[in-house]
Design a protein around this motif. Sequence first.
Motif, PDB file in Angstrom:
ATOM      1  N   ILE A  24      26.729  34.506  45.849  1.00  0.00           N
ATOM      2  CA  ILE A  24      27.883  34.273  44.984  1.00  0.00           C
ATOM      3  C   ILE A  24      28.448  32.890  45.272  1.00  0.00           C
ATOM      4  N   VAL A  25      28.823  32.180  44.218  1.00  0.00           N
ATOM      5  CA  VAL A  25      29.500  30.893  44.364  1.00  0.00           C
ATOM      6  C   VAL A  25      30.991  31.184  44.485  1.00  0.00           C
ATOM      7  N   LEU A  26      31.579  30.833  45.635  1.00  0.00           N
ATOM      8  CA  LEU A  26      32.987  31.121  45.897  1.00  0.00           C
ATOM      9  C   LEU A  26      33.712  29.882  46.386  1.00  0.00           C
ATOM     10  N   LYS A  27      35.034  29.893  46.228  1.00  0.00           N
ATOM     11  CA  LYS A  27      35.882  28.859  46.813  1.00  0.00           C
ATOM     12  C   LYS A  27      36.271  29.302  48.220  1.00  0.00           C
ATOM     13  N   GLY A  28      36.808  28.380  48.981  1.00  0.00           N
ATOM     14  CA  GLY A  28      37.192  28.691  50.355  1.00  0.00           C
ATOM     15  C   GLY A  28      38.248  29.770  50.451  1.00  0.00           C
ATOM     16  N   SER A  29      39.234  29.734  49.556  1.00  0.00           N
ATOM     17  CA  SER A  29      40.302  30.737  49.606  1.00  0.00           C
ATOM     18  C   SER A  29      39.765  32.128  49.275  1.00  0.00           C
ATOM     19  N   GLU A  30      38.718  32.189  48.446  1.00  0.00           N
ATOM     20  CA  GLU A  30      38.109  33.481  48.123  1.00  0.00           C
ATOM     21  C   GLU A  30      37.376  34.054  49.330  1.00  0.00           C
ATOM     22  N   VAL A  31      36.699  33.202  50.072  1.00  0.00           N
ATOM     23  CA  VAL A  31      35.974  33.665  51.260  1.00  0.00           C
ATOM     24  C   VAL A  31      36.952  34.183  52.307  1.00  0.00           C
ATOM     25  N   VAL A  32      38.064  33.478  52.485  1.00  0.00           N
ATOM     26  CA  VAL A  32      39.073  33.914  53.452  1.00  0.00           C
ATOM     27  C   VAL A  32      39.648  35.267  53.038  1.00  0.00           C
ATOM     28  N   ARG A  47      27.232  39.876  33.450  1.00  0.00           N
ATOM     29  CA  ARG A  47      26.741  39.381  32.167  1.00  0.00           C
ATOM     30  C   ARG A  47      25.826  38.187  32.397  1.00  0.00           C
ATOM     31  N   ILE A  48      24.847  38.049  31.519  1.00  0.00           N
ATOM     32  CA  ILE A  48      23.984  36.871  31.539  1.00  0.00           C
ATOM     33  C   ILE A  48      24.425  35.982  30.385  1.00  0.00           C
ATOM     34  N   ILE A  49      24.927  34.791  30.725  1.00  0.00           N
ATOM     35  CA  ILE A  49      25.448  33.853  29.737  1.00  0.00           C
ATOM     36  C   ILE A  49      24.687  32.540  29.888  1.00  0.00           C
ATOM     37  N   LYS A  50      23.993  32.137  28.833  1.00  0.00           N
ATOM     38  CA  LYS A  50      23.210  30.894  28.827  1.00  0.00           C
ATOM     39  C   LYS A  50      22.252  30.824  30.018  1.00  0.00           C
ATOM     40  N   ASN A  51      21.513  31.889  30.226  1.00  0.00           N
ATOM     41  CA  ASN A  51      20.522  32.003  31.301  1.00  0.00           C
ATOM     42  C   ASN A  51      21.115  31.848  32.699  1.00  0.00           C
ATOM     43  N   GLU A  52      22.408  32.088  32.840  1.00  0.00           N
ATOM     44  CA  GLU A  52      23.055  32.146  34.146  1.00  0.00           C
ATOM     45  C   GLU A  52      23.728  33.502  34.250  1.00  0.00           C
ATOM     46  N   ILE A  53      23.807  34.020  35.455  1.00  0.00           N
ATOM     47  CA  ILE A  53      24.334  35.367  35.647  1.00  0.00           C
ATOM     48  C   ILE A  53      25.718  35.272  36.300  1.00  0.00           C
ATOM     49  N   PHE A  54      26.684  36.030  35.754  1.00  0.00           N
ATOM     50  CA  PHE A  54      28.070  35.967  36.212  1.00  0.00           C
ATOM     51  C   PHE A  54      28.595  37.360  36.527  1.00  0.00           C
ATOM     52  N   LEU A  55      29.410  37.436  37.558  1.00  0.00           N
ATOM     53  CA  LEU A  55      30.140  38.656  37.902  1.00  0.00           C
ATOM     54  C   LEU A  55      31.534  38.516  37.302  1.00  0.00           C
ATOM     55  N   LEU A  56      31.870  39.405  36.390  1.00  0.00           N
ATOM     56  CA  LEU A  56      33.139  39.325  35.675  1.00  0.00           C
ATOM     57  C   LEU A  56      34.050  40.483  36.068  1.00  0.00           C
ATOM     58  N   ASN A  57      35.339  40.223  36.024  1.00  0.00           N
ATOM     59  CA  ASN A  57      36.381  41.225  36.222  1.00  0.00           C
ATOM     60  C   ASN A  57      36.412  41.809  37.635  1.00  0.00           C
ATOM     61  N   SER A  58      35.816  41.133  38.594  1.00  0.00           N
ATOM     62  CA  SER A  58      35.953  41.571  39.986  1.00  0.00           C
ATOM     63  C   SER A  58      37.251  40.978  40.526  1.00  0.00           C
ATOM     64  N   GLU A  73      41.499  32.097  40.889  1.00  0.00           N
ATOM     65  CA  GLU A  73      41.786  33.148  39.915  1.00  0.00           C
ATOM     66  C   GLU A  73      41.390  34.485  40.530  1.00  0.00           C
ATOM     67  N   GLU A  74      42.284  35.462  40.440  1.00  0.00           N
ATOM     68  CA  GLU A  74      41.980  36.753  41.056  1.00  0.00           C
ATOM     69  C   GLU A  74      40.873  37.492  40.307  1.00  0.00           C
ATOM     70  N   ARG A  75      40.866  37.407  38.992  1.00  0.00           N
ATOM     71  CA  ARG A  75      39.847  38.096  38.193  1.00  0.00           C
ATOM     72  C   ARG A  75      38.953  37.107  37.443  1.00  0.00           C
ATOM     73  N   GLY A  76      38.667  35.996  38.039  1.00  0.00           N
ATOM     74  CA  GLY A  76      37.856  34.977  37.388  1.00  0.00           C
ATOM     75  C   GLY A  76      36.378  35.327  37.372  1.00  0.00           C
ATOM     76  N   ALA A  77      35.628  34.590  36.571  1.00  0.00           N
ATOM     77  CA  ALA A  77      34.176  34.759  36.519  1.00  0.00           C
ATOM     78  C   ALA A  77      33.566  34.062  37.731  1.00  0.00           C
ATOM     79  N   ARG A  78      32.673  34.758  38.408  1.00  0.00           N
ATOM     80  CA  ARG A  78      32.021  34.199  39.588  1.00  0.00           C
ATOM     81  C   ARG A  78      30.520  34.140  39.348  1.00  0.00           C
ATOM     82  N   LYS A  79      29.975  32.957  39.525  1.00  0.00           N
ATOM     83  CA  LYS A  79      28.548  32.757  39.271  1.00  0.00           C
ATOM     84  C   LYS A  79      27.731  33.393  40.389  1.00  0.00           C
TER      85      LYS A  79
END
Length: 150
Positions: A24-32, A47-58, A73-79
């Motif tokens: 998962i691609v995360l920011k530092g504050s998300e990892v903490v 969801r698969i969007i433009k041949n990339e896969i995203f985790l939504l609504n987590s 973002e608390e409920r942002g899309a995470r690649k």
Amino acid sequence: MKIIARNKKALFDYSIIERFEAGIVLKGSEVVALRAGRANLKDSFVRIIKNEIFLLNSHISLLHTTHSFYKHEERGARKLLMHRKQIDKLLGKVSIEGYTIVALDLYFNTKNKVKATLALAKGKNLHDKRETLKKKQADLEARAAMKNYK
């Protein structure tokens, strides 16, 4: 392997066909926040969007110590990071055969990287859910009987 969050509802609502591991691609504050155990996968989906896969609504909660500049973002899309062949395989199954992709859990692997377990799944009908509950109840009663027998 330290499990951060688990999606128990997905195991109840879907029959799991195949499991995958993704980074998962995360920011530092998300990892903490994940290290503090502040994650929820209850209503999340993939969801698969433009041949990339995203985790939504987590949901990854903010820590009160996070500076406003670094807030996420608390409920942002995470690649999610997967091999191209795996993404193509999932895309083919989801688009043609009526399967869906669900996130089962988030965890730290042995190298302290956050990983997600994804599953190719098919929705259960109401009678399948009832059957699962009956099986779970029977297993519980059998364990109780074995415990009392000794």
